[in-house]
Design a protein around this motif. Structure first.
Motif, short mmCIF file in Angstrom:
data_model
loop_
_atom_site.label_atom_id
_atom_site.label_comp_id
_atom_site.label_asym_id
_atom_site.label_seq_id
_atom_site.Cartn_x
_atom_site.Cartn_y
_atom_site.Cartn_z
N TYR A 160 143.06 -21.08 -22.08
CA TYR A 160 142.78 -20.33 -23.30
C TYR A 160 142.78 -21.21 -24.53
CZ TYR A 160 142.35 -15.69 -21.38
OH TYR A 160 141.88 -14.57 -20.70
N ARG A 161 143.13 -22.46 -24.39
CA ARG A 161 143.00 -23.41 -25.50
C ARG A 161 141.65 -24.10 -25.49
NH1 ARG A 161 147.47 -27.65 -26.19
NH2 ARG A 161 146.69 -27.55 -28.33
N GLN A 162 140.88 -23.96 -24.41
CA GLN A 162 139.62 -24.67 -24.27
C GLN A 162 138.50 -23.97 -25.04
OE1 GLN A 162 139.90 -27.65 -22.81
NE2 GLN A 162 142.04 -27.04 -22.44
N PRO A 163 137.53 -24.74 -25.56
CA PRO A 163 136.37 -24.13 -26.24
C PRO A 163 135.38 -23.58 -25.20
CG PRO A 163 136.18 -26.52 -26.23
CD PRO A 163 137.53 -26.21 -25.65
N MET A 164 135.80 -22.53 -24.51
CA MET A 164 135.00 -21.89 -23.48
C MET A 164 134.94 -20.40 -23.80
SD MET A 164 136.92 -23.80 -20.29
CE MET A 164 136.15 -22.79 -19.01
N SER A 165 133.92 -19.73 -23.27
CA SER A 165 133.82 -18.29 -23.47
C SER A 165 134.95 -17.59 -22.71
CB SER A 165 132.47 -17.76 -22.97
OG SER A 165 132.39 -17.85 -21.56
N LEU A 166 135.37 -16.45 -23.23
CA LEU A 166 136.46 -15.71 -22.60
C LEU A 166 136.08 -15.26 -21.19
CD1 LEU A 166 137.77 -13.51 -25.55
CD2 LEU A 166 138.72 -15.64 -24.65
N VAL A 167 134.81 -14.95 -20.99
CA VAL A 167 134.35 -14.53 -19.66
C VAL A 167 134.49 -15.68 -18.67
CG1 VAL A 167 132.37 -13.77 -18.31
CG2 VAL A 167 132.78 -12.79 -20.57
N MET A 168 134.07 -16.87 -19.07
CA MET A 168 134.17 -18.03 -18.19
C MET A 168 135.63 -18.35 -17.88
SD MET A 168 132.61 -21.89 -18.70
CE MET A 168 130.93 -21.29 -18.42
N ILE A 169 136.49 -18.27 -18.88
CA ILE A 169 137.91 -18.54 -18.67
C ILE A 169 138.48 -17.54 -17.67
CG2 ILE A 169 140.19 -18.45 -19.74
CD1 ILE A 169 138.89 -19.54 -22.30
N ARG A 170 138.22 -16.27 -17.89
CA ARG A 170 138.79 -15.23 -17.03
C ARG A 170 138.31 -15.38 -15.59
NH1 ARG A 170 136.70 -10.96 -19.27
NH2 ARG A 170 135.06 -10.72 -17.72
N GLU A 171 137.02 -15.58 -15.39
CA GLU A 171 136.49 -15.65 -14.03
C GLU A 171 136.94 -16.92 -13.31
OE1 GLU A 171 135.29 -13.04 -12.87
OE2 GLU A 171 134.99 -12.00 -14.77
N THR A 172 137.07 -18.02 -14.06
CA THR A 172 137.55 -19.26 -13.45
C THR A 172 138.99 -19.10 -12.99
OG1 THR A 172 136.08 -20.55 -14.88
CG2 THR A 172 137.86 -21.74 -13.77
N LEU A 173 139.82 -18.51 -13.85
CA LEU A 173 141.22 -18.28 -13.49
C LEU A 173 141.34 -17.36 -12.28
CD1 LEU A 173 142.87 -17.86 -17.01
CD2 LEU A 173 143.18 -19.76 -15.43
N VAL A 174 140.56 -16.30 -12.27
CA VAL A 174 140.61 -15.35 -11.15
C VAL A 174 140.25 -16.05 -9.84
CG1 VAL A 174 139.48 -13.33 -10.15
CG2 VAL A 174 140.25 -13.28 -12.52
N THR A 175 139.24 -16.92 -9.89
CA THR A 175 138.84 -17.65 -8.69
C THR A 175 139.94 -18.58 -8.21
OG1 THR A 175 136.55 -17.61 -9.52
CG2 THR A 175 137.02 -19.10 -7.69
N ILE A 176 140.60 -19.26 -9.14
CA ILE A 176 141.71 -20.14 -8.77
C ILE A 176 142.84 -19.33 -8.14
CG2 ILE A 176 143.54 -21.62 -9.70
CD1 ILE A 176 141.49 -22.48 -11.88
N PHE A 177 143.19 -18.20 -8.75
CA PHE A 177 144.27 -17.37 -8.21
C PHE A 177 143.92 -16.85 -6.82
CE2 PHE A 177 145.27 -16.16 -12.88
CZ PHE A 177 145.89 -17.39 -13.07
N ALA A 178 142.66 -16.48 -6.62
CA ALA A 178 142.25 -15.94 -5.32
C ALA A 178 142.39 -16.99 -4.23
CB ALA A 178 140.80 -15.46 -5.40
N LEU A 179 141.90 -18.21 -4.49
CA LEU A 179 141.97 -19.25 -3.46
C LEU A 179 143.41 -19.70 -3.21
CD1 LEU A 179 140.13 -20.74 -1.56
CD2 LEU A 179 139.89 -22.56 -3.24
N ASN A 180 144.20 -19.77 -4.28
CA ASN A 180 145.61 -20.10 -4.11
C ASN A 180 146.32 -19.05 -3.24
OD1 ASN A 180 146.05 -22.58 -5.32
ND2 ASN A 180 146.42 -21.72 -7.34
N ALA A 181 145.96 -17.78 -3.44
CA ALA A 181 146.55 -16.72 -2.64
C ALA A 181 146.20 -16.88 -1.17
CB ALA A 181 146.08 -15.36 -3.16
N VAL A 182 144.95 -17.27 -0.89
CA VAL A 182 144.53 -17.48 0.50
C VAL A 182 145.34 -18.62 1.13
CG1 VAL A 182 142.63 -18.24 1.97
CG2 VAL A 182 142.22 -16.57 0.16
N PHE A 183 145.46 -19.74 0.41
CA PHE A 183 146.21 -20.88 0.94
C PHE A 183 147.68 -20.51 1.16
CE2 PHE A 183 142.74 -23.68 -0.56
CZ PHE A 183 142.63 -24.49 0.56
N ARG A 184 148.25 -19.76 0.23
CA ARG A 184 149.67 -19.44 0.35
C ARG A 184 149.93 -18.49 1.53
NH1 ARG A 184 154.26 -17.02 -0.55
NH2 ARG A 184 155.90 -18.16 -1.65
#
Length: 253
Positions: A160-184
């Motif tokens: 959220y400190r990056q000069p990125m759109s809020l949509v891109m930030i949200r969807e990138t984070l969601v993808t990271i959380f999803a894959l981390n959940a699969v690995f865990r």
């Protein structure tokens, strides 16, 4: 879980999902903090259920939002997040049986620090951070995700400190959380430590989480986002202190 304990878990998951929808994160923190305070489940079993619920919620969101993912940043974070997830899970297994007070203290500190992060909005950067910063925050998130399935706070702060759109930030984070959940979840399964018996009834929270998410989007509360952040900050801060303080007393004894 008994019927009363299951009802308590469903209510906790619903509140956590509602808060996360409005604030951007806090699902794992609220759920894990509430479980640690009430003793509804063991922390290892609770982390598995949180991972499963996180994955379901992420898939629901990514059905439409996958095109907005920043795949470069995603790859950088995952490069360090996955190895540290294994390290965090190993630490959880080491502390879970014989060092419960230390485990609760660590979780309490994480919750308190995360609540302060929620209260103090980070200043946006003018230029995007370099690859090293994404690798660094990915490693911290992986460690937290491996221990308590709460990888969100360091990544939310950084993205959220990056000069990125809020949509891109949200969807990138969601993808990271999803894959981390699969690995865990896969790691827990391969290690033979999946929850047993009635703990799996916690998956009944899936429709509750989906309903809470929909409700928060469709009918948000009549308060400003800043006020909602303060409410969640107070809840997280008090739960973190309540969780960590008794552990400190027991360790000093």
């Amino acid at each position: 879980m008994s019927p009363a304990e299951l009802l308590g878990f469903l209510l906790l998951a619903g509140v956590a999902a509602y808060a996360q929808t409005l604030t951007g994160f806090a699902f794992g923190l609220i759920t894990m903090g509430g479980i640690a305070l009430t003793g509804l489940l063991s922390l290892p079993d609770a982390a598995v259920l949180v991972s499963a619920l996180t994955f379901v919620n992420a898939i629901q969101m990514l059905l439409k939002g996958w095109r907005d993912v920043s795949w470069r940043d995603f790859r950088l974070v995952m490069a360090t997040s996955v190895p540290m997830l294994f390290a965090g899970y190993a630490m959880l297994e080491w502390l879970a049986d014989t060092r419960a007070d230390i485990l609760r203290l660590i979780l309490g500190i994480i919750i308190v620090v995360s609540s302060l992060q929620l209260a103090l909005r980070p200043e946006p950067l003018r230029q995007k951070s370099g690859p090293a910063s994404f690798l660094f925050f990915g490693s911290i998130a992986g460690l937290m995700g491996g221990m308590f399935s709460t990888a969100g706070p360091p990544l939310v702060y950084h993205f959220y400190r990056q000069p990125m759109s809020l949509v891109m930030i949200r969807e990138t984070l969601v993808t990271i959380f999803a894959l981390n959940a699969v690995f865990r979840i896969s790691l827990v399964g391969f290690s033979g430590n999946l929850p047993t018996g009635s703990a799996w009834t916690g998956l009944l929270a899936i429709p509750v989480v989906m309903a809470a998410t929909h409700t928060a989007r469709r009918w948000p509360p009549p308060v400003s986002p800043a006020t909602m952040r303060r409410i969640v900050f107070v809840l997280l801060f008090l739960s973190g202190v309540s969780l960590g303080a008794p552990s400190i007393v027991n360790l000093l004894k």
